[in-house]
Design a protein around this motif. Structure first.
Motif, PDB file in Angstrom:
ATOM      1  N   CYS A 113       0.824  -1.185   0.076  1.00  0.00           N
ATOM      2  CA  CYS A 113       0.166  -0.074   0.046  1.00  0.00           C
ATOM      3  C   CYS A 113       0.989   1.204  -0.060  1.00  0.00           C
ATOM      4  N   ARG A 114       1.918   1.214   0.848  1.00  0.00           N
ATOM      5  CA  ARG A 114       2.889   2.344   0.642  1.00  0.00           C
ATOM      6  C   ARG A 114       3.344   2.462  -0.449  1.00  0.00           C
ATOM      7  N   SER A 115       3.899   1.588  -1.332  1.00  0.00           N
ATOM      8  CA  SER A 115       4.233   1.618  -2.358  1.00  0.00           C
ATOM      9  C   SER A 115       3.141   2.143  -3.439  1.00  0.00           C
ATOM     10  N   GLU A 116       2.132   1.641  -3.583  1.00  0.00           N
ATOM     11  CA  GLU A 116       1.212   2.167  -4.407  1.00  0.00           C
ATOM     12  C   GLU A 116       0.683   3.543  -3.952  1.00  0.00           C
ATOM     13  N   ALA A 117       0.638   3.983  -3.047  1.00  0.00           N
ATOM     14  CA  ALA A 117       0.557   5.486  -2.422  1.00  0.00           C
ATOM     15  C   ALA A 117       1.424   6.428  -3.295  1.00  0.00           C
ATOM     16  N   LYS A 118       2.856   5.792  -3.400  1.00  0.00           N
ATOM     17  CA  LYS A 118       3.787   6.714  -3.942  1.00  0.00           C
ATOM     18  C   LYS A 118       3.803   6.718  -5.354  1.00  0.00           C
ATOM     19  N   LYS A 119       3.466   5.720  -5.972  1.00  0.00           N
ATOM     20  CA  LYS A 119       3.139   5.378  -7.356  1.00  0.00           C
ATOM     21  C   LYS A 119       1.923   6.265  -7.732  1.00  0.00           C
ATOM     22  N   SER A 120       0.781   6.397  -6.751  1.00  0.00           N
ATOM     23  CA  SER A 120      -0.251   7.423  -7.090  1.00  0.00           C
ATOM     24  C   SER A 120       0.059   8.984  -7.039  1.00  0.00           C
ATOM     25  N   TYR A 121       1.236   9.083  -5.947  1.00  0.00           N
ATOM     26  CA  TYR A 121       1.546  10.541  -6.042  1.00  0.00           C
ATOM     27  C   TYR A 121       2.257  10.866  -7.096  1.00  0.00           C
ATOM     28  N   ARG A 122       3.096   9.970  -7.816  1.00  0.00           N
ATOM     29  CA  ARG A 122       3.894  10.117  -8.694  1.00  0.00           C
ATOM     30  C   ARG A 122       3.093  10.476 -10.143  1.00  0.00           C
ATOM     31  N   THR A 123       2.027   9.624 -10.182  1.00  0.00           N
ATOM     32  CA  THR A 123       1.282   9.900 -11.507  1.00  0.00           C
ATOM     33  C   THR A 123       0.397  11.248 -11.274  1.00  0.00           C
ATOM     34  N   LEU A 124       0.170  11.546 -10.091  1.00  0.00           N
ATOM     35  CA  LEU A 124      -0.381  12.814  -9.860  1.00  0.00           C
ATOM     36  C   LEU A 124       0.296  13.851 -10.332  1.00  0.00           C
ATOM     37  N   HIS A 125       1.510  13.857  -9.935  1.00  0.00           N
ATOM     38  CA  HIS A 125       2.534  14.782 -10.567  1.00  0.00           C
ATOM     39  C   HIS A 125       2.414  14.666 -11.984  1.00  0.00           C
ATOM     40  N   LYS A 126       2.401  13.785 -12.624  1.00  0.00           N
ATOM     41  CA  LYS A 126       2.162  13.798 -14.153  1.00  0.00           C
ATOM     42  C   LYS A 126       0.987  14.532 -14.656  1.00  0.00           C
ATOM     43  N   VAL A 127      -0.100  14.237 -13.873  1.00  0.00           N
ATOM     44  CA  VAL A 127      -1.453  14.862 -13.902  1.00  0.00           C
ATOM     45  C   VAL A 127      -1.332  16.429 -13.903  1.00  0.00           C
ATOM     46  N   SER A 128      -0.577  16.898 -12.808  1.00  0.00           N
ATOM     47  CA  SER A 128      -0.339  18.271 -12.462  1.00  0.00           C
ATOM     48  C   SER A 128       0.484  18.979 -13.730  1.00  0.00           C
ATOM     49  N   GLU A 129       1.269  18.204 -14.585  1.00  0.00           N
ATOM     50  CA  GLU A 129       1.948  18.778 -15.761  1.00  0.00           C
ATOM     51  C   GLU A 129       0.955  19.230 -16.770  1.00  0.00           C
ATOM     52  N   GLU A 130      -0.238  18.687 -16.755  1.00  0.00           N
ATOM     53  CA  GLU A 130      -1.372  18.692 -17.827  1.00  0.00           C
ATOM     54  C   GLU A 130      -2.473  19.805 -17.347  1.00  0.00           C
ATOM     55  N   ARG A 131      -2.514  19.797 -16.031  1.00  0.00           N
ATOM     56  CA  ARG A 131      -3.810  20.425 -15.606  1.00  0.00           C
ATOM     57  C   ARG A 131      -3.719  20.859 -13.929  1.00  0.00           C
ATOM     58  N   GLU A 132      -4.217  21.569 -13.403  1.00  0.00           N
ATOM     59  CA  GLU A 132      -4.438  22.110 -12.083  1.00  0.00           C
ATOM     60  C   GLU A 132      -4.912  21.106 -11.324  1.00  0.00           C
ATOM     61  N   VAL A 133      -4.021  20.649 -10.213  1.00  0.00           N
ATOM     62  CA  VAL A 133      -4.416  19.739  -9.269  1.00  0.00           C
ATOM     63  C   VAL A 133      -4.385  20.525  -7.869  1.00  0.00           C
ATOM     64  N   PRO A 134      -5.549  20.012  -6.977  1.00  0.00           N
ATOM     65  CA  PRO A 134      -5.462  20.515  -5.649  1.00  0.00           C
ATOM     66  C   PRO A 134      -4.214  20.077  -4.864  1.00  0.00           C
ATOM     67  N   ALA A 135      -3.440  20.899  -4.362  1.00  0.00           N
ATOM     68  CA  ALA A 135      -2.273  20.617  -3.311  1.00  0.00           C
ATOM     69  C   ALA A 135      -2.527  19.540  -2.198  1.00  0.00           C
ATOM     70  N   ILE A 136      -3.705  19.552  -1.732  1.00  0.00           N
ATOM     71  CA  ILE A 136      -4.118  18.782  -0.735  1.00  0.00           C
ATOM     72  C   ILE A 136      -4.171  17.255  -1.232  1.00  0.00           C
ATOM     73  N   LEU A 137      -4.222  16.913  -2.313  1.00  0.00           N
ATOM     74  CA  LEU A 137      -4.005  15.746  -3.071  1.00  0.00           C
ATOM     75  C   LEU A 137      -2.823  14.869  -2.856  1.00  0.00           C
ATOM     76  N   PHE A 138      -1.743  15.952  -3.135  1.00  0.00           N
ATOM     77  CA  PHE A 138      -0.438  15.499  -2.762  1.00  0.00           C
ATOM     78  C   PHE A 138      -0.136  15.332  -1.379  1.00  0.00           C
TER      79      PHE A 138
END
Length: 185
Positions: A113-138
């Protein structure tokens, strides 16, 4: 001819945007949390099971908070932070060094789960390069990864399983002075 829904596992699969990758990754995170919950229930550690039951829907709320309405609040983040503090109070000695992801079935599932959360964070970073992402999600995903880690160590502690420190051959480890004796961390 209308396409049969049985052939579509997710309606956004062919999108080019990274949003769908994030949604698939956080779906995996949520699934892993469910597996961890099953393992924790078998090991009968009620406090962790109760926390995972609350974390499970939150992972899906994180999932939908990019494409849909933001569903993660400061109260959610505060609760997760309190849970982090709770587990750290119990395992602070065991987490003074980097440890191998091992131990009970529940601890291993929580490390996933820890690893999956980190992968989700990294994927969210990719999303943030394309659109606005709320900081609270990070913040939530980073904290969730850390909570899963301390929960894993807590599960091992409850079972009397010692953590195995990992000593890297790639990176020098800082030394910490303790009672005038040097101790590697």
């Amino acid at each position: 001819m209308k396409k049969d829904a049985r052939y579509s596992c997710y309606p956004f699969m062919r999108e080019k945007a990274s949003t769908v990758d994030f949604e698939i990754r956080t779906d995996s995170l949520t699934t892993h949390l469910g597996v961890a919950l099953a393992a924790v229930k078998k090991e009968d550690v009620q406090v962790v099971a109760e926390d995972l039951l609350l974390m499970l829907p939150m992972a899906y709320h994180v999932n939908g908070s990019v494409r849909g309405k933001l569903a993660v609040t400061e109260e959610d983040l505060s609760w997760l932070s309190e849970r982090y503090d709770f587990y750290v109070r119990h395992v602070k000695e065991e987490i003074q060094s980097f440890v191998l992801p091992q131990g009970t079935e529940a601890a291993a599932a929580l490390h996933l789960c820890r690893s999956e959360a980190k992968k989700s964070y990294r994927t969210l970073h990719k999303v943030s390069e394309e659109r606005e992402v709320p900081a609270i999600l990070f913040d939530y995903l980073g904290l969730l990864a850390n909570v899963c880690f301390v929960m894993a160590v807590f599960m091992n502690q409850q079972a009397g399983i010692a953590e195995i420190p990992f000593i890297s051959k790639s990176y020098p480890m800082k030394k910490k002075k303790e009672n005038n004796n040097e101790k590697s961390i």
